[in-house]
Design a protein around this motif. Structure first.
Motif, PDB file in Angstrom:
ATOM      1  N   GLU A  73       0.845  -1.297  -0.018  1.00 55.69           N
ATOM      2  CA  GLU A  73      -0.099  -0.135  -0.002  1.00 55.69           C
ATOM      3  C   GLU A  73       0.847   1.366   0.046  1.00 55.69           C
ATOM      4  OE1 GLU A  73      -3.052   2.167   3.103  1.00 55.69           O
ATOM      5  OE2 GLU A  73      -3.127  -0.106   3.024  1.00 55.69           O
ATOM      6  N   LEU A  74       1.994   1.095   0.842  1.00 61.46           N
ATOM      7  CA  LEU A  74       2.814   2.353   0.745  1.00 61.46           C
ATOM      8  C   LEU A  74       3.562   2.550  -0.447  1.00 61.46           C
ATOM      9  CD1 LEU A  74       4.456   2.013   4.443  1.00 61.46           C
ATOM     10  CD2 LEU A  74       3.034   3.693   3.497  1.00 61.46           C
ATOM     11  N   GLN A  75       3.846   1.389  -1.221  1.00 56.20           N
ATOM     12  CA  GLN A  75       4.716   1.357  -2.342  1.00 56.20           C
ATOM     13  C   GLN A  75       3.809   1.995  -3.614  1.00 56.20           C
ATOM     14  OE1 GLN A  75       5.986  -2.674  -3.039  1.00 56.20           O
ATOM     15  NE2 GLN A  75       7.866  -2.240  -2.186  1.00 56.20           N
ATOM     16  N   GLU A  76       2.440   1.666  -3.556  1.00 58.28           N
ATOM     17  CA  GLU A  76       1.554   2.211  -4.535  1.00 58.28           C
ATOM     18  C   GLU A  76       1.294   3.939  -4.143  1.00 58.28           C
ATOM     19  OE1 GLU A  76       0.063   0.874  -6.961  1.00 58.28           O
ATOM     20  OE2 GLU A  76       1.351  -0.774  -6.642  1.00 58.28           O
ATOM     21  N   LYS A  77       1.036   4.205  -2.886  1.00 59.85           N
ATOM     22  CA  LYS A  77       1.048   5.712  -2.197  1.00 59.85           C
ATOM     23  C   LYS A  77       2.180   6.548  -3.160  1.00 59.85           C
ATOM     24  CE  LYS A  77      -2.171   5.479   1.261  1.00 59.85           C
ATOM     25  NZ  LYS A  77      -2.339   5.468   2.761  1.00 59.85           N
ATOM     26  N   LYS A  93       4.248   5.590  -5.522  1.00 60.42           N
ATOM     27  CA  LYS A  93       4.114   5.601  -7.008  1.00 60.42           C
ATOM     28  C   LYS A  93       3.229   6.618  -7.565  1.00 60.42           C
ATOM     29  CE  LYS A  93       5.664   0.834  -8.275  1.00 60.42           C
ATOM     30  NZ  LYS A  93       5.142  -0.153  -8.578  1.00 60.42           N
ATOM     31  N   ALA A  94       2.101   6.492  -6.811  1.00 60.74           N
ATOM     32  CA  ALA A  94       1.050   7.871  -7.353  1.00 60.74           C
ATOM     33  C   ALA A  94       1.384   9.200  -6.800  1.00 60.74           C
ATOM     34  CB  ALA A  94      -0.243   7.675  -6.327  1.00 60.74           C
ATOM     35  N   TYR A  95       2.264   9.290  -5.926  1.00 55.90           N
ATOM     36  CA  TYR A  95       2.539  10.639  -5.428  1.00 55.90           C
ATOM     37  C   TYR A  95       3.721  11.111  -6.432  1.00 55.90           C
ATOM     38  CZ  TYR A  95       5.126  14.349  -2.631  1.00 55.90           C
ATOM     39  OH  TYR A  95       5.803  15.411  -2.287  1.00 55.90           O
ATOM     40  N   SER A  96       4.666  10.209  -6.788  1.00 56.77           N
ATOM     41  CA  SER A  96       5.814  10.509  -7.412  1.00 56.77           C
ATOM     42  C   SER A  96       5.280  10.670  -8.848  1.00 56.77           C
ATOM     43  CB  SER A  96       6.719   9.389  -7.740  1.00 56.77           C
ATOM     44  OG  SER A  96       7.266   9.108  -6.328  1.00 56.77           O
ATOM     45  N   ALA A  97       4.133  10.021  -9.363  1.00 60.65           N
ATOM     46  CA  ALA A  97       3.614  10.357 -10.836  1.00 60.65           C
ATOM     47  C   ALA A  97       3.225  11.784 -10.641  1.00 60.65           C
ATOM     48  CB  ALA A  97       2.665   9.156 -11.008  1.00 60.65           C
ATOM     49  N   LYS A  98       2.286  12.104  -9.697  1.00 61.49           N
ATOM     50  CA  LYS A  98       1.623  13.390  -9.623  1.00 61.49           C
ATOM     51  C   LYS A  98       2.614  14.692  -9.259  1.00 61.49           C
ATOM     52  CE  LYS A  98      -1.292  15.957  -6.521  1.00 61.49           C
ATOM     53  NZ  LYS A  98      -2.379  15.754  -5.537  1.00 61.49           N
ATOM     54  N   ASN A  99       3.537  14.280  -8.488  1.00 56.82           N
ATOM     55  CA  ASN A  99       4.714  15.592  -8.189  1.00 56.82           C
ATOM     56  C   ASN A  99       5.663  15.677  -9.070  1.00 56.82           C
ATOM     57  OD1 ASN A  99       3.097  16.759  -6.100  1.00 56.82           O
ATOM     58  ND2 ASN A  99       3.671  14.556  -4.999  1.00 56.82           N
TER      59      ASN A  99
END
Length: 113
Positions: A8-12, A14-20
């Protein structure tokens, strides 16, 4: 349970990195080239920081030298001040004795009433 939290942390992340950081394509690319996708001007910024650090180092050396010289001058001023105080005390004592002697001489030469 721990694996689920990690995934779950890895997915979060990845989502954060893709967004920022939309220009980042691969997370490992940060370590492969040294010019990470997050900041292409990193080399220039690091060089500037190194120059500032070098200037700060030189300034600190100069300050240490100036402080050492200042301590030496203060020590000399203390010696000179102490010497001046000794001279003033000596002159004061001499003047007091001289004035006392003159006063005593005047009193001795005065006629008795």
């Amino acid at each position: 349970m721990m694996k689920n939290n990690l995934a779950e942390l890895q997915e979060k992340f990845k989502a954060y990195s893709a967004k920022n950081f939309p220009n980042a394509t691969d997370q490992d690319s940060l370590h492969s080239t040294g010019n990470g996708p997050y900041d292409p001007d990193m080399d220039a910024r690091v060089a500037k920081l190194e120059a500032i650090a070098e200037n700060t180092k030189d300034s600190l050396k100069d300050l240490r030298t100036d402080l050492r010289d200042l301590r030496s001058e203060i020590k000399d001023l203390r010696k000179d001040g102490l010497s001046a105080v000794k001279w003033l005390l000596g002159l004061g004592a001499t003047a007091t004795v001289a004035v006392g002697g003159i006063a005593l001489r005047i009193l001795m030469t005065m006629p008795n009433h």
